[in-house]
Design a protein around this motif. Sequence first.
Motif: not given
Length: 169
Positions: A111-119, A90-106
């Motif tokens: 979820k997997k492979y998301c950037i700013m909440n878009k898969e 996870l990179k720069y994520c906020l309040d994410c639970n059970g996520c992998n490979h996410c960037f800037g999500c909240i």
Amino acid sequence: LNMSVPKASIINAKSENSAYTNYSAENNNLYMVVGGLGCERCYHSYRIFYSSDICDCYDMYKCERCYMCNECSELFDCTGCLRCQNGSDLKYCLDCNGCNHCFGCINMRNKKYCIMNKEYSEAEYESKVVELMKDPKKTLADISKFQSKFPRRSSYIIQCTNSTGDRLM
């Protein structure tokens, strides 16, 4: 009597090679950590428990290879996360639970492979992250602006009755 008797300045029990640590126990290779328990190879952090390879973090529990993360548990290979749990890469994520490979999500869950909440697909995700990191200052500003549009929990009270405060479990 209390004022005249010397007190211990550093409490560091059962630790090896852990210079400048305080309120710590059962650690190995820590440097400038306050409040560490059962940790290995951690640096410049506060309140870390059963973690390894942590740097510049606060209040971490069972995490590995994390940098600049706060109030997280059970993370692996994460950077700049806040109040995330049970995830990896996870990179720069906020309040994410059970996520992998996410960037800037909240506020994401499982979820997997998301950037700013878009898969995205795995290949798209990897290429977009490389592109985003070419200008990290702009990317971090965009993430901050994006995350400010979402509601945030006012307090983290889990399975508590007749209680007020934050971070109660």
